[in-house]
Design a protein around this motif. Sequence first.
Motif, mmCIF file in Angstrom:
data_model
loop_
_atom_site.group_PDB
_atom_site.id
_atom_site.type_symbol
_atom_site.label_atom_id
_atom_site.label_comp_id
_atom_site.label_asym_id
_atom_site.label_seq_id
_atom_site.Cartn_x
_atom_site.Cartn_y
_atom_site.Cartn_z
ATOM 1 N N HIS A 46 90.501 -1.986 -31.662
ATOM 2 C CA HIS A 46 90.195 -1.035 -30.600
ATOM 3 C C HIS A 46 88.735 -1.177 -30.189
ATOM 4 O O HIS A 46 87.887 -1.571 -30.997
ATOM 5 C CB HIS A 46 90.442 0.414 -31.064
ATOM 6 N N SER A 47 88.431 -0.832 -28.947
ATOM 7 C CA SER A 47 87.043 -0.922 -28.478
ATOM 8 C C SER A 47 86.189 0.147 -29.145
ATOM 9 O O SER A 47 86.688 1.170 -29.636
ATOM 10 C CB SER A 47 86.985 -0.730 -26.961
ATOM 11 N N MET A 48 84.900 -0.077 -29.161
ATOM 12 C CA MET A 48 83.960 0.875 -29.726
ATOM 13 C C MET A 48 84.067 2.207 -29.000
ATOM 14 O O MET A 48 84.017 3.270 -29.622
ATOM 15 C CB MET A 48 82.531 0.319 -29.618
ATOM 16 N N ASP A 49 84.249 2.176 -27.676
ATOM 17 C CA ASP A 49 84.377 3.408 -26.890
ATOM 18 C C ASP A 49 85.601 4.217 -27.310
ATOM 19 O O ASP A 49 85.537 5.441 -27.430
ATOM 20 C CB ASP A 49 84.462 3.093 -25.389
ATOM 21 N N THR A 50 86.718 3.536 -27.552
ATOM 22 C CA THR A 50 87.942 4.212 -27.989
ATOM 23 C C THR A 50 87.737 4.856 -29.351
ATOM 24 O O THR A 50 88.128 6.002 -29.579
ATOM 25 C CB THR A 50 89.118 3.211 -28.058
ATOM 26 N N LEU A 51 87.094 4.133 -30.257
ATOM 27 C CA LEU A 51 86.838 4.669 -31.599
ATOM 28 C C LEU A 51 85.891 5.861 -31.535
ATOM 29 O O LEU A 51 86.107 6.872 -32.202
ATOM 30 C CB LEU A 51 86.260 3.568 -32.497
ATOM 31 N N LEU A 52 84.857 5.755 -30.717
ATOM 32 C CA LEU A 52 83.883 6.841 -30.566
ATOM 33 C C LEU A 52 84.563 8.095 -30.011
ATOM 34 O O LEU A 52 84.393 9.196 -30.533
ATOM 35 C CB LEU A 52 82.756 6.383 -29.643
ATOM 36 N N GLU A 53 85.367 7.900 -28.980
ATOM 37 C CA GLU A 53 86.093 9.019 -28.357
ATOM 38 C C GLU A 53 87.052 9.663 -29.370
ATOM 39 O O GLU A 53 87.158 10.892 -29.444
ATOM 40 C CB GLU A 53 86.875 8.478 -27.160
ATOM 41 N N THR A 54 87.714 8.838 -30.167
ATOM 42 C CA THR A 54 88.647 9.343 -31.177
ATOM 43 C C THR A 54 87.916 10.168 -32.224
ATOM 44 O O THR A 54 88.344 11.265 -32.570
ATOM 45 C CB THR A 54 89.399 8.166 -31.844
ATOM 46 N N LEU A 55 86.795 9.655 -32.725
ATOM 47 C CA LEU A 55 86.040 10.391 -33.748
ATOM 48 C C LEU A 55 85.467 11.699 -33.199
ATOM 49 O O LEU A 55 85.351 12.680 -33.930
ATOM 50 C CB LEU A 55 84.914 9.520 -34.309
ATOM 51 N N ARG A 56 85.142 11.721 -31.925
ATOM 52 C CA ARG A 56 84.593 12.948 -31.331
ATOM 53 C C ARG A 56 85.630 14.059 -31.254
ATOM 54 O O ARG A 56 85.274 15.225 -31.124
ATOM 55 C CB ARG A 56 84.004 12.646 -29.950
ATOM 56 N N LYS A 57 86.912 13.718 -31.367
ATOM 57 C CA LYS A 57 87.976 14.726 -31.369
ATOM 58 C C LYS A 57 87.889 15.632 -32.603
ATOM 59 O O LYS A 57 88.503 16.685 -32.641
ATOM 60 C CB LYS A 57 89.360 14.057 -31.316
ATOM 61 N N THR A 58 87.106 15.215 -33.603
ATOM 62 C CA THR A 58 86.927 16.040 -34.799
ATOM 63 C C THR A 58 85.988 17.212 -34.507
ATOM 64 O O THR A 58 85.911 18.145 -35.302
ATOM 65 C CB THR A 58 86.322 15.226 -35.966
ATOM 66 N N GLY A 59 85.255 17.151 -33.409
ATOM 67 C CA GLY A 59 84.288 18.196 -33.079
ATOM 68 C C GLY A 59 82.939 17.976 -33.735
ATOM 69 O O GLY A 59 82.025 18.784 -33.579
ATOM 70 N N LYS A 60 82.802 16.868 -34.447
ATOM 71 C CA LYS A 60 81.543 16.548 -35.117
ATOM 72 C C LYS A 60 80.666 15.681 -34.224
ATOM 73 O O LYS A 60 81.148 15.008 -33.330
ATOM 74 C CB LYS A 60 81.805 15.791 -36.440
ATOM 75 N N THR A 61 79.371 15.698 -34.498
ATOM 76 C CA THR A 61 78.443 14.822 -33.797
ATOM 77 C C THR A 61 78.653 13.405 -34.327
ATOM 78 O O THR A 61 78.611 13.179 -35.535
ATOM 79 C CB THR A 61 76.982 15.252 -34.039
ATOM 80 N N VAL A 62 78.893 12.463 -33.397
ATOM 81 C CA VAL A 62 79.181 11.073 -33.789
ATOM 82 C C VAL A 62 78.202 10.151 -33.069
ATOM 83 O O VAL A 62 77.967 10.283 -31.867
ATOM 84 C CB VAL A 62 80.624 10.675 -33.398
ATOM 85 N N THR A 63 77.634 9.202 -33.817
ATOM 86 C CA THR A 63 76.717 8.216 -33.264
ATOM 87 C C THR A 63 77.172 6.829 -33.691
ATOM 88 O O THR A 63 77.521 6.629 -34.862
ATOM 89 C CB THR A 63 75.276 8.448 -33.785
ATOM 90 N N TYR A 64 77.164 5.906 -32.740
ATOM 91 C CA TYR A 64 77.534 4.522 -33.062
ATOM 92 C C TYR A 64 76.320 3.838 -33.661
ATOM 93 O O TYR A 64 75.235 3.837 -33.082
ATOM 94 C CB TYR A 64 77.991 3.807 -31.791
ATOM 95 N N ILE A 65 76.482 3.248 -34.848
ATOM 96 C CA ILE A 65 75.387 2.555 -35.513
ATOM 97 C C ILE A 65 75.375 1.098 -35.089
ATOM 98 O O ILE A 65 74.337 0.527 -34.784
ATOM 99 C CB ILE A 65 75.495 2.676 -37.051
ATOM 100 N N GLY A 66 76.555 0.459 -35.108
ATOM 101 C CA GLY A 66 76.638 -0.944 -34.709
ATOM 102 C C GLY A 66 77.692 -1.682 -35.505
ATOM 103 O O GLY A 66 78.430 -1.094 -36.295
ATOM 104 N N LEU A 67 77.724 -2.994 -35.319
ATOM 105 C CA LEU A 67 78.676 -3.824 -36.058
ATOM 106 C C LEU A 67 78.144 -4.047 -37.459
ATOM 107 O O LEU A 67 76.935 -4.191 -37.658
ATOM 108 C CB LEU A 67 78.869 -5.170 -35.351
ATOM 109 N N LYS A 68 79.053 -4.090 -38.404
ATOM 110 C CA LYS A 68 78.635 -4.272 -39.791
ATOM 111 C C LYS A 68 78.952 -5.675 -40.237
ATOM 112 O O LYS A 68 79.925 -6.247 -39.890
ATOM 113 C CB LYS A 68 79.366 -3.252 -40.672
#
Length: 68
Positions: A46-68
């Motif tokens: 999945h794209s980073m945007d999709t993952l970010l949007e999904t994690l934001r559904k938790t109501g928590k503050t989410v920040t993308y760090i980068g590729l590991k």
Amino acid sequence: MPKHEFSVDMTCEGCANAATRVLNKLGGVQFEIDLPNKKICIDSEHSMDTLLETLRKTGKTVTYIGLK
């Protein structure tokens, strides 16, 4: 598959469970939750945007760090 790392403002096991729920609904992901460091590493096509949007559904503050 690329591994994306996110910082998620998780304070307890309940927060980690919320992240687990939304990621499992997305499907096609493998992930590790590092609660003490407030990080989630996701192995997914999945794209980073999709993952970010999904994690934001938790109501928590989410920040993308980068590729590991």
